[in-house]
Each structure stands twice: as C-alpha cells, then as structure tokens.
Design a protein around this motif. Structure first.
Motif, short mmCIF file in Angstrom:
data_model
loop_
_atom_site.label_atom_id
_atom_site.label_comp_id
_atom_site.label_asym_id
_atom_site.label_seq_id
_atom_site.Cartn_x
_atom_site.Cartn_y
_atom_site.Cartn_z
N MET A 1 31.34 34.82 46.23
CA MET A 1 31.24 35.30 44.81
C MET A 1 30.03 35.84 44.59
N ASP A 2 29.91 36.85 43.91
CA ASP A 2 28.64 37.57 43.59
C ASP A 2 28.05 36.94 42.51
N SER A 3 26.88 36.37 42.70
CA SER A 3 25.91 35.76 41.46
C SER A 3 25.56 36.73 40.17
N THR A 4 25.94 38.11 40.43
CA THR A 4 25.52 38.80 39.40
C THR A 4 26.60 39.33 38.31
N THR A 6 30.33 37.67 36.28
CA THR A 6 31.23 36.40 35.92
C THR A 6 32.25 36.51 36.78
N PRO A 7 32.78 35.65 37.72
CA PRO A 7 33.90 35.71 38.36
C PRO A 7 35.11 35.71 37.63
N LEU A 8 36.25 36.36 37.55
CA LEU A 8 37.50 36.03 37.13
C LEU A 8 37.97 34.48 37.47
N PRO A 9 39.04 33.99 36.66
CA PRO A 9 39.47 32.60 36.93
C PRO A 9 40.38 32.77 38.32
N ASP A 10 40.92 33.98 38.62
CA ASP A 10 41.71 33.86 39.73
C ASP A 10 41.01 34.04 40.88
N GLN A 11 39.63 34.73 40.72
CA GLN A 11 38.62 34.69 42.03
C GLN A 11 38.18 33.33 42.20
N VAL A 12 37.78 32.44 41.10
CA VAL A 12 37.46 31.06 41.33
C VAL A 12 38.24 30.25 42.05
N ALA A 13 39.48 30.34 41.39
CA ALA A 13 40.68 29.69 42.18
C ALA A 13 40.69 29.98 43.61
N ALA A 14 40.65 31.21 43.88
CA ALA A 14 40.75 31.68 45.34
C ALA A 14 39.67 30.89 46.05
N ALA A 15 38.36 31.13 45.52
CA ALA A 15 37.26 30.50 46.31
C ALA A 15 37.34 28.87 46.47
N ALA A 16 37.84 28.17 45.30
CA ALA A 16 38.24 26.95 45.31
C ALA A 16 39.09 26.66 46.48
N ARG A 27 31.45 24.58 44.85
CA ARG A 27 31.13 25.16 43.56
C ARG A 27 32.11 25.63 42.54
N ALA A 28 33.24 26.36 43.37
CA ALA A 28 34.12 26.91 42.57
C ALA A 28 35.00 25.60 42.01
N VAL A 29 35.25 24.61 42.70
CA VAL A 29 36.11 23.27 42.28
C VAL A 29 35.26 22.83 41.05
N ALA A 30 34.11 22.78 41.04
CA ALA A 30 33.07 22.30 39.92
C ALA A 30 33.44 23.14 38.69
N ALA A 31 33.38 24.28 39.04
CA ALA A 31 33.51 25.35 37.81
C ALA A 31 34.91 25.45 37.34
#
Length: 88
Positions: A1-4, A6-16, A27-31
């Motif tokens: 995920m790019d830190s510059t 804000t990731p979309l919820p589906d991107q966060v879920a994919a990272a998790a 980090r994604a799970v914590a978010a």
C-alpha cells in the motif's frame, strides 16, 4: 500500500488477506479493526436512538447483553444509553 494516499477499504482487506508480506498484513488488520470498532460504535448509537434495547443490540451483534453494555455503555453519547428502570 502506498503511504501517500488513503487506501480504499477493499485494498486494506486485500492487504490483510495477503500472507506474503506479514508486516503490511498486520498493519492492514489493525486498520480494519479500528474501522470496525468505529463503525460498530456508530451503529450501537444509531440503534439506541432508534429505541433498541441493549438486549436487541446484543442479539444483532451475536453477543450477550452484558458484553454489549460493558463495552458501550460509557462510550456512547451521554444521555443516549437507556437508564435502569426502577420497579419500586
């Protein structure tokens, strides 16, 4: 995920769900946990405003009345939580 950005919820879920990068995954799970807690509190407050009881809310969340009351009674907007009824 790019830190510059804000990731979309589906991107966060994919990272998790991606186990190839545990640091990013954790980090994604914590978010997601923070987002879930925020959304759950908002829904509990909405339920209380709609007149639902702690028992009704607990049933919808799949937990006990005592558990939902302990978690949210002091976190909801003051005056929103129902007070104890006196049978005297």
């Amino acid at each position: 995920m790019d830190s510059t950005t804000t990731p979309l919820p589906d991107q966060v879920a994919a990272a998790a769900a991606d186990t190839t990068n545990p640091v990013a995954g954790l980090r994604a799970v914590a978010a997601l946990r923070r987002l879930t807690e925020t959304l759950e509190l908002a829904q509990v407050e909405a339920a209380l405003r709609a007149g639902m009881s702690w028992t009704d809310i607990a049933s919808s969340l799949g937990i006990t009345r005592q558990a939902v009351h302990k978690k949210y009674a002091k976190r909801v907007v003051p005056g929103l939580a129902p007070t104890r009824r006196s049978n005297r």
